[in-house]
Motif scaffolding. Structure first.
Motif, PDB file in Angstrom:
ATOM      1  N   TYR A 122       9.154  66.117  -7.280  1.00  0.00           N
ATOM      2  CA  TYR A 122       8.920  64.864  -7.341  1.00  0.00           C
ATOM      3  C   TYR A 122       8.087  64.473  -6.026  1.00  0.00           C
ATOM      4  CZ  TYR A 122       8.723  59.983  -8.428  1.00  0.00           C
ATOM      5  OH  TYR A 122       8.413  58.664  -8.388  1.00  0.00           O
ATOM      6  N   ALA A 123       8.718  64.947  -4.919  1.00  0.00           N
ATOM      7  CA  ALA A 123       8.115  64.366  -3.717  1.00  0.00           C
ATOM      8  C   ALA A 123       6.797  65.226  -2.989  1.00  0.00           C
ATOM      9  CB  ALA A 123       9.324  64.577  -2.728  1.00  0.00           C
ATOM     10  N   THR A 124       6.695  66.524  -3.573  1.00  0.00           N
ATOM     11  CA  THR A 124       5.601  67.229  -2.927  1.00  0.00           C
ATOM     12  C   THR A 124       4.591  67.229  -3.905  1.00  0.00           C
ATOM     13  OG1 THR A 124       6.759  69.231  -3.651  1.00  0.00           O
ATOM     14  CG2 THR A 124       7.389  68.564  -1.688  1.00  0.00           C
ATOM     15  N   GLY A 125       4.886  67.307  -5.242  1.00  0.00           N
ATOM     16  CA  GLY A 125       4.021  67.686  -6.243  1.00  0.00           C
ATOM     17  C   GLY A 125       3.601  69.089  -6.451  1.00  0.00           C
ATOM     18  N   ARG A 160      -3.045  59.867  -8.980  1.00  0.00           N
ATOM     19  CA  ARG A 160      -2.852  60.973  -8.451  1.00  0.00           C
ATOM     20  C   ARG A 160      -1.571  60.761  -7.723  1.00  0.00           C
ATOM     21  NH1 ARG A 160      -3.612  64.806 -11.317  1.00  0.00           N
ATOM     22  NH2 ARG A 160      -3.233  66.331  -9.384  1.00  0.00           N
ATOM     23  N   GLU A 161      -0.740  59.824  -8.118  1.00  0.00           N
ATOM     24  CA  GLU A 161       0.757  59.589  -7.668  1.00  0.00           C
ATOM     25  C   GLU A 161       1.707  60.157  -8.427  1.00  0.00           C
ATOM     26  OE1 GLU A 161       1.543  58.189  -4.899  1.00  0.00           O
ATOM     27  OE2 GLU A 161      -0.538  57.609  -4.298  1.00  0.00           O
ATOM     28  N   SER A 162       2.836  60.766  -7.914  1.00  0.00           N
ATOM     29  CA  SER A 162       3.795  61.324  -8.546  1.00  0.00           C
ATOM     30  C   SER A 162       4.292  60.537  -9.849  1.00  0.00           C
ATOM     31  CB  SER A 162       4.860  62.042  -7.815  1.00  0.00           C
ATOM     32  OG  SER A 162       5.697  62.598  -8.388  1.00  0.00           O
ATOM     33  N   ALA A 163       4.470  60.942 -10.980  1.00  0.00           N
ATOM     34  CA  ALA A 163       5.174  59.978 -11.850  1.00  0.00           C
ATOM     35  C   ALA A 163       6.317  60.607 -12.519  1.00  0.00           C
ATOM     36  CB  ALA A 163       4.108  59.934 -12.859  1.00  0.00           C
ATOM     37  N   GLY A 164       6.468  62.088 -12.418  1.00  0.00           N
ATOM     38  CA  GLY A 164       7.593  62.859 -12.754  1.00  0.00           C
ATOM     39  C   GLY A 164       7.452  64.298 -13.009  1.00  0.00           C
ATOM     40  N   PHE A 165       8.325  64.950 -13.701  1.00  0.00           N
ATOM     41  CA  PHE A 165       7.924  66.378 -13.869  1.00  0.00           C
ATOM     42  C   PHE A 165       8.471  66.789 -15.354  1.00  0.00           C
ATOM     43  CE2 PHE A 165      12.345  65.870 -12.345  1.00  0.00           C
ATOM     44  CZ  PHE A 165      12.946  66.317 -13.299  1.00  0.00           C
ATOM     45  N   ILE A 166       7.830  67.900 -15.702  1.00  0.00           N
ATOM     46  CA  ILE A 166       8.109  68.631 -16.957  1.00  0.00           C
ATOM     47  C   ILE A 166       8.980  69.939 -16.503  1.00  0.00           C
ATOM     48  CG2 ILE A 166       7.010  69.589 -19.088  1.00  0.00           C
ATOM     49  CD1 ILE A 166       4.526  68.169 -18.054  1.00  0.00           C
ATOM     50  N   CYS A 167       9.912  70.119 -17.435  1.00  0.00           N
ATOM     51  CA  CYS A 167      10.857  71.311 -17.006  1.00  0.00           C
ATOM     52  C   CYS A 167      10.935  72.192 -18.173  1.00  0.00           C
ATOM     53  CB  CYS A 167      12.370  70.888 -16.527  1.00  0.00           C
ATOM     54  SG  CYS A 167      13.430  72.326 -16.179  1.00  0.00           S
ATOM     55  N   SER A 168      10.439  73.383 -17.984  1.00  0.00           N
ATOM     56  CA  SER A 168      10.610  74.359 -19.123  1.00  0.00           C
ATOM     57  C   SER A 168      11.596  75.320 -18.825  1.00  0.00           C
ATOM     58  CB  SER A 168       9.041  75.268 -19.383  1.00  0.00           C
ATOM     59  OG  SER A 168       8.867  75.980 -18.296  1.00  0.00           O
TER      60      SER A 168
END
Length: 706
Positions: A122-125, A160-168
């Protein structure tokens, strides 16, 4: 038409955070959000080009739902779940997932570092992947262990700001356990294989001589190198058999094949050769007897052997060969030539064997070898023979690796020849080498000592230097020093008792006895032709058995007899001579040359400040130091009223005088219901002496703090 779905960026669209009331008809409020959608993440689908590129929202959502890989989307720095598909829900322990944070759903994972992975993405993208990540999660059956492969991929808003993540994520617990079980099975199989190799190696070692005799006029060394195949046993062998009249038989042989069967055959053939040679047979006669035996031993057919009998005093050499390479002779000037081949075939092939003669000049080296060293991969037998002669000659002259090289020519030839020839080409067959270097006969020992306790110390130093020149082992050296020191001490105490006082205890120097003779002890030693060292301890007094009320005296002669092969006492009017014999040998695998013998350290006694009642003793505990040691024990036992543990692991010499002190202290403490615990490591000087003296002791190290 505008649609809204929290698909966590799986569907390409315009992503933004609502900062107030959303336009009616243009933005659908998030299912979880409040009336003003504050902080909710929405995806806007614009009809037309966007739908054409990504598909309509219901289709995309259904594809996300049915994706076979478990997928979970989280938003914000708190990692709140905003979307999960069917595969993820099926694998999850909990079904109500959307709207909760990862920390709320899996509190047991808080300290298992997975949250740190989510924080970094989330912090680094920057995406991160992990393999076989071990986690412990709570299920209906309690805390269970799982393994996961997972990839965490960031997603961004329109700025282009971090909004979240997807985890597979994919659970691989079963695969990991199967792999670990396979690894354990492989490790167990490897351990069984290693144990089998170790057993075979032990068999090979038992069938080959563990050491070689130390003989006057010839220096011996040998090596056996196994073939580079999956076997730890082979059919090569070597031997050095001490014969009568100062002769020694040097034997090399090779049984066809590898493994246990070849080793078993080799053991039988070696035993026959030894028996025939010791029965007085010459090389050819022994070889013919071996041939007759080999005809009835399965696996012995076509085995090869060479027997060479050397007289070190003259260099005379008699040899017979059965299909085995003739020895190499390296003169003192480096000239290397092979003895003429016998031309007689291998064993059990119908050949008849005859003797051949040669000579080993002073300073020359004979090298027995098996064909494994000349028939190396990539070489022909002829080129291999040339290589062996050249390299062995350079090693004999100390021209190969002169720095820190062994001083023993035979050892240098064996070690350096094998290293140079085998390090590049390797070897596909067993390799055996046996070297015999003709040397000068070692000097004899003769030392005249004063008959007092200082003489015992002097003889130990003189004897140590002499034995070092014989190249004997440290164990043999230690045992002989113990024996001789006890004999010299006995002579000092008993030989001159007819003089006023006890001569050995009245002071140093060559004082005169009543008859005008010097009160001294003479120690003589020499290396006999059978490989035994013979040492005589002689005095010129008249022994008298002095009655001792001390029950711990009188053990010196028994200790000396224990450390030697034989001991005789010859008493006459002119004095008493005690003669001892001990066979000397050195192990086939030698360590680096030992430095010159250093002066033994004086006795030191220290108390462990952290462990009251624990003394550590180092150095020599003999007649000179025994009196001070008595005082140390008296002080630390407080006159026998305090239990004591004595660590004797650092004692380099434990004479009978020291044993008496320990016995007295032990009995004193027992009378006062206290204990004396003596510690001596297994096989140490103190362990051996205490066993002989019957003093209770332990081989378990004393407990120390820290």
């Amino acid at each position: 038409m505008w649609g809204c779905v929290c698909s966590a960026g799986l569907v390409r669209g315009v992503v933004r955070r609502c900062r107030g009331t959303a336009p009616v008809g243009r933005v659908a409020r998030a299912a979880r959000g409040s009336a003003d959608c504050s902080g909710a993440v929405v995806v806007l689908f614009v009809p037309g080009e966007r739908d054409r590129l990504t598909g309509e929202a219901p289709t995309v959502r259904e594809a996300f739902e049915q994706a076979p890989v478990p997928l979970c989307a989280c938003s914000g720095p708190e990692h709140r779940v905003v979307a999960v598909n069917a595969a993820y829900r099926a694998a999850a322990v909990r079904q109500e997932l959307v709207g909760s944070t990862v920390d709320e759903l899996y509190p047991e994972a808080r300290f298992q570092e997975i949250l740190a992975v989510f924080d970094r993405v989330y912090a680094t993208g920057v995406a991160e992947s992990k393999k076989a990540w071990r986690m412990q999660l709570t299920t209906d059956e309690g805390l269970q262990e799982f393994f996961f492969d997972f990839t965490v991929t960031p997603w961004f808003d329109t700025g282009r700001e971090s909004a979240g993540f997807i985890c597979s994520i994919d659970e691989v617990s079963e695969q990991v356990r199967e792999r670990r079980e396979a690894e354990e099975r492989a490790a167990e199989a490897e351990a069984r294989y290693a144990r089998a190799r170790s057993t075979l190696a032990a068999l090979q070692q038992a069938l080959l001589p563990a050491d070689l005799p130390l003989l006057p006029g010839v220096d011996l060394d040998a090596r056996y190198v196994l073939a580079e195949v999956d076997t730890a046993a082979g059919g090569d062998w070597y031997d050095a058999v001490v014969l009568s009249e100062g002769r020694v038989a040097l034997v090399a042989g090779d049984v066809v094949g590898h493994g246990v069967k070849a080793s078993a055959v080799m053991g039988q053939l070696r035993a026959v050769v030894q028996e025939r040679l010791r029965a007085g047979c010459g090389p050819a006669e022994a070889m013919n007897a071996l041939d007759r035996h080999a005809r009835h031993v399965p696996g012995a057919e076509a085995a090869t052997c060479c027997i060479a009998v050397l007289v070190p005093a003259t260099g005379a050499l008699t040899y017979a060969g059965a299909g085995h390479p003739a020895p190499l002779i390296i003169d003192a000037d480096g000239t290397a030539e092979y003895l003429p081949a016998t031309g007689q075939g291998p064993l059990a092939t119908g050949a008849t064997y005859t003797d051949h003669t040669g000579r080993l000049p002073p300073g020359a080296t004979l090298l027995h070898y098996s064909d494994g060293i000349v028939e190396r991969p990539g070489t022909t037998p002829e080129s291999g023979r040339k290589d062996l002669a050249r390299i062995a000659s350079l090693a004999a002259q100390n021209l190969l690796m002169p720095r820190d090289s062994p001083t023993s020519t035979s050892r240098r030839v064996v070690e350096q020849t094998l290293e140079v020839l085998l390090r590049e080409s390797g070897h596909s067959d067993d390799v055996t080498v046996l070297a015999a270097h003709r040397t000068a006969v070692p000097r004899e020992l003769e030392v005249v000592l004063p008959a007092d306790p200082s003489g015992a110390r002097q003889v130990q130093a003189e004897l140590g230097q002499w034995l070092l020149g014989l190249n004997c082992t440290e164990d043999d050296e230690s045992q002989l020093q113990h024996a001789v020191v006890e004999l010299v001490t006995n002579a000092a105490e008993h030989a001159y008792v007819h003089v006023t006082g006890v001569a050995g205890l009245t002071g140093p120097g060559r004082e005169e006895s009543a008859g005008g003779q010097a009160r001294d002890v003479t120690v003589r030693g020499y290396l006999d032709t059978d490989g035994s060292v013979v040492i005589e301890v002689a005095d010129r007094g008249r022994w008298q058995d002095v009655p001792h009320q001390d029950p711990f005296r009188g053990r010196g002669l028994a200790m000396a007899r224990t450390f030697t092969d034989s001991l005789t006492v010859d008493r006459a009017e002119s004095g008493t001579t005690v003669r001892l014999r001990k066979r000397l040998s050195h192990p086939v695998t030698l360590t680096a040359s030992r430095p010159a013998a250093a002066r033994p350290a004086d006795l030191t006694v220290t108390e462990d400040l952290d462990v009251p009642g624990l003394l550590t003793v180092t150095g020599r505990l003999d007649a000179v130091s025994a009196e001070r040691f008595t005082g140390d024990l008296t002080t630390h036992t407080r006159g026998g009223t305090r239990p004591l543990t004595v660590d004797l692991s650092g004692v380099t010499h434990l004479a009978s005088a020291g044993v008496r002190v320990l016995h007295r202290t032990h009995d004193l403490l027992v009378r006062n219901d206290r204990t004396l615990t003596l510690y001596a490591p297994p096989g140490s000087v103190a362990d051996n002496v205490l066993d002989l003296a019957g003093l209770p002791h332990t081989t378990r190290p004393p407990h120390r703090t820290g």
